[in-house]
Design an enzyme around this catalytic site. Structure first.
Site: not given
Ligand code: F58
Length: 838
Positions: A564-565, A373, A570, A672, A676
């Site tokens: 978003k985060r 991811h 970003k 994602t 939405k």
């Molecule tokens: C996200 N990763 C990607 N990781 O940043 C985003 O582009 C993608 O659409 C999404 O995954 C789904 O594929 C992400 O959310 C985390 O939150 C991890 C959580 C645990 C620690 C490392 C990051």
């Protein structure tokens, strides 16, 4: 509040109370649950009681389908998908269950006749925040699609006692508050104590000979923890299938307690209990940076070991052998967090079930598949060998063995390439040995995928290029998707109603059918209603903003939203620089014409991420100045919404005109939220990054506001030596914007507050904001022009929705089923409820 919940008189039988769907039965069941489960008379009940009573009423109706699904899966010869994820961001259950059971309208009516408003009751549910962001929410969308497509599937994860922190904003800063989501109980889970498993940690290994003199290794742990399964039903949309999300809670093993208590060591007994329970206590709140802490590795191994033992136990019970495991189980690793699975499966097969290594390896490789991811190098998980050795000594041995055999193969394929061996090795040498989890996951899986076309290409060319050279056939792309049930039907009911009225209701299971909306594109009545619905959704959000931020916003302005985060890649601060630019233009020329805009932000920063927290403070500081300045005349407003979550998303996406997807090209794996927004009729301003590229391909270049460097250009500029200062020197507006920020214009009394932010941009600018600033600003001017032409905007909005079908997670899941898992749907037929037989 007084209601007439308890005033029902009817002679419905008890069975009907639990399964019946008529309004009368639902009312009666609701009243019963309030009385017998919540233990409340309706005159003394509060909204939490109503929520609980209604949840039990709904759960009863799910249970019949859930148990029938388990029965069918138990009896038939099937292959099951196991989705292993450290995070599941499920969103609220009640509304979703009502939608998927087709019960929403009846319950709404029943609740109304009981003197209550359903939406108010739904708001009582705590949003289970067992995830950080996109990755955790993707897992939840996938479970919804799996059940809807009638695929036998189970989610496995951790039942965190505290989910992602609640964010409050105090004096513009993020403050984190613990998320006690379980404090009123959780009506959606069923605890299965009988399926408790033991998980070992620490200790040492020893070799012994079996009866036939064959040598084996056994692991003597230093402590054991129990995993207690907590099951949540996952209903499909308008099917009988109800799959299971099984989350593990950690508790102290009985023998430890017993031993310590027996010897009078009460402190020791309590310490053991606390240590054990700590494992599932709290979700690590990081996004795109891993936490290299022992507890995090303990969490990962804990849920992996519980889940694999559970899979093997069930498989053995049904088939009595393990050589055919891969024919009946497909295990997907959601990023590297469950990658220790590869070693744990080998240990279970070789040590516990005495299988030969080669056969165990064949089974492991054909069972597992891995989804990556992220492209951010700092996000790739690595664990120090000493930590690994002390916590999982046997797994380290197994990893060394896997690595040894693998590197031997590589050596025969590519003799004398020592550099290649160093790059491919599971163990990173130099500067303290580390275990590279992405290498372990890639080597131990038969399929590796990225989450958008560009992301997969970059994985092949960059992050995993050496593996791609070895095994090109392992790599495949699976562009993400989201479930239209939660993100359109539940979030935007009036909009969904309009769509269903025009094209029928099957779009909710076949999202490509939204294309049919294009036939109505010239229908003035349809266009009018389209706009009215958006306006009403904006009004709802405006009311929320007034209530929570005490800011009045103009519903005729562009609702320009970035949720978003918070992360530098970003680029929320690029959005902010543009806002400051507009503000300075107004200050310079108070009569300047400007399309009114409301800039809305939301998102959490990792608690230890200084720059992300400073960005939140900067947004709020700019908001304070801009929103109070009479010169602005309401042309622009800035709002930071605290505590962004799945449920807040359901309010926000339907109200957006403009979706901000402005990450540095090559950094966002997919995104994602972008999908939405598109499904709810917002237009996107975005870079050629992640799934934006595919959204633009689908909706058409004319219906997407594109700007900025491409991933290749970003790389090239970096390679040739990027100097952000050049942009500062040559762009007057940009220079003034940064100077104002740096000299304390937005932080009176704290002159240097934002200096670290500006310094980072001027001296490093890792995410190339300055290089993209002018292109972004020019593109925003085009957005403003387009919005002036309401008919043009409406057409673009309709086309975005009509062409968003690709981004249903149903499409994504079908691709996983066909290309990776090799699984087929299994029909669940309902049998009449018979309490005597149950
Ligand atoms: C996200 N990763 C990607 N990781 O940043 C985003 O582009 C993608 O659409 C999404 O995954 C789904 O594929 C992400 O959310 C985390 O939150 C991890 C959580 C645990 C620690 C490392 C990051």
């Amino acid at each position: 509040m007084q209601t007439n919940v308890a005033n029902q008189t009817s002679n419905i039988t008890v069975e009907d109370d639990r399964t019946g769907l008529s309004i009368e039965t639902l009312k009666r069941a609701f009243a019963d649950n309030l009385f017998y489960i919540q233990g409340k008379l309706s005159i003394l009940a509060n909204f939490t009681d109503y929520y609980m009573a209604l949840s039990y009423t709904t759960r009863d109706r799910l249970l019949q389908r859930w148990l029938q699904t388990l029965k069918v899966y138990h009896e038939q010869d099937i292959k099951t998908v196991y989705y292993l994820s450290a995070e599941f961001l499920m969103g609220r259950h009640l509304g979703n269950s009502l939608i998927n059971l087709d019960l929403y309208e009846s319950i709404e009516q029943a609740v109304k006749e009981s003197g209550l408003d359903l939406t108010e009751v739904l708001e009582q549910e705590p949003d289970p925040g067992l995830g950080n962001g996109g990755l955790g929410r993707l897992a939840a969308c996938f479970l919804d699609s799996l059940a809807t497509l009638e695929i036998p599937a189970m989610g496995y994860g951790i039942r965190y006692e505290f989910g992602i922190f609640n964010q409050s904003i105090q004096h513009g800063w993020q403050v984190e508050i613990p998320d006690k989501w379980l404090k009123c109980g959780n009506p959606w889970e069923v605890v299965r104590y009988e399926s408790t498993v033991q998980v070992k940690f620490g200790g040492h290994t020893e070799v012994y000979n079996d009866d036939r003199g064959r040598p084996h290794t056994r692991w003597i742990p230093s402590f054991t923890v129990e995993g207690i399964p907590h099951d949540t039903p996952v209903p499909g949309y308008q099917t009988n299938t109800v799959n299971t999300l099984r989350l593990w809670k950690a508790e102290a093993g009985e023998d430890f307690n017993f031993q310590a208590f027996n010897s009078g060591d009460y402190d020791g007994a309590v310490a053991t209990k606390i240590k054990s329970e700590t494992i599932s206590k709290v979700l690590y709140p990081n996004d795109n940076t891993p936490q290299g802490r022992q507890l995090r590795l303990e969490q990962q191994f804990f849920f992996v070991s519980c889940s694999l033992q559970d899979i093997i136990r069930r498989h053995l019970k049904k088939y009595g052998r393990l050589d055919n495991l891969a024919d009946h189980a497909a295990v997907q690793l959601n990023d590297t967090h469950p990658a220790i699975s590869i070693a744990e499966m080998m240990r279970l097969l070789v040590d516990d079930h005495q299988m030969f290594w080669d056969e165990a390896w064949r089974i492991t490789q054909s069972t597992f598949a891995y989804t990556n991811h992220t492209l951010m190098p700092e996000a790739l998980e690595k664990w120090g060998v000493p930590l690994f050795e002390s916590l999982l000594p046997r797994h380290l041995e197994i990893i060394y063995e896997i690595n040894h055999r693998f590197l031997q193969d590589v050596q025969t394929w590519f003799p004398d390439d020592n550099e290649l061996l160093l790059r491919l090795s599971i163990i990173e040498e130099g500067g303290g040995k580390k275990v590279r989890m992405a290498n372990l996951a890639t080597i131990g899986s038969h399929a590796v995928n990225g989450v958008a076309a560009l992301h997969t290409e970059l994985l092949k060319q960059d992050v995993l290029r050496d593996f791609y050279k070895l095994w090109p056939e392992k790599f495949n792309n699976k562009t993400n998707g989201v479930t239209p049930r939660r993100w359109v039907l539940l979030a935007n009911p009036t909009f969904s109603e309009l769509i269903t009225e025009k094209i029928g209701g099957s779009w909710l299971k076949h999202l490509d059918e939204l294309r049919k909306l294009e036939t109505f594109i010239d229908d003035p009545e349809f266009r009018d209603r389209w706009r009215q619905i958006k306006q009403a959704n904006k009004q709802k959000l405006a009311d929320y903003i007034l209530a929570h931020n005490s800011v009045e916003v103009d519903v005729n302005s562009i609702f320009d939203i970035q949720v978003k985060r918070i992360h530098e890649y970003k680029r929320q601060h690029l959005d902010l620089l543009h806002i400051i630019g507009l503000y300075l233009r107004i200050k310079q020329n108070p009569n300047i014409k400007m399309t009114p805009r409301t800039f809305i932000f939301g998102g959490k920063a990792a608690p230890g991420y200084f720059m992300a927290k400073l960005i939140i403070k900067a947004i709020n500081a700019v908001a304070d100045v801009v929103n109070r300045d009479p010169d602005v005349h309401g042309r622009i407003k800035v709002v930071f919404l605290a505590n962004f979550s799945a449920s807040l998303g359901q309010l926000i996406y339907p109200a957006a005109d403009l979706s901000e997807q402005i990450s540095t090209a090559g950094k966002e794996a997919s995104g994602t939220g972008n999908m939405k927004f598109t499904m709810n009729g917002a237009l996107t301003i975005g870079t050629l990054d992640g799934a934006n590229i595919e959204i633009r391909e689908e909706v058409g270049d004319d219906n997407f506001f594109l700007f900025g460097l491409t991933a290749a250009e970003v790389e090239k500029m970096k390679y040739e030596g990027y100097n952000p200062r050049d942009y500062y020197d040559s762009n007057e507006e940009l220079r003034t914007v940064l100077d104002r920020l740096a000299m304390g214009y937005f932080s009176p009394g704290e002159k240097d507050l934002f200096k670290p932010l500006v310094d980072s941009l001027l001296h490093h600018d890792d995410y190339m904001l300055l290089a993209d600033y002018q292109a972004y600003s020019d593109c925003q001017a085009k957005v403003s022009d387009a919005y002036q032409d309401i008919e043009r905007w409406t057409t673009m909005s309709i086309l975005n929705v009509a062409r968003s079908g690709k981004f249903s997670s149903d499409r994504t899941i079908k691709e996983y089923c066909d290309d990776i898992w090799n699984v087929k749907p299994v029909k669940v037929e309902l049998e009449p409820y018979d309490p005597a037989r149950a």
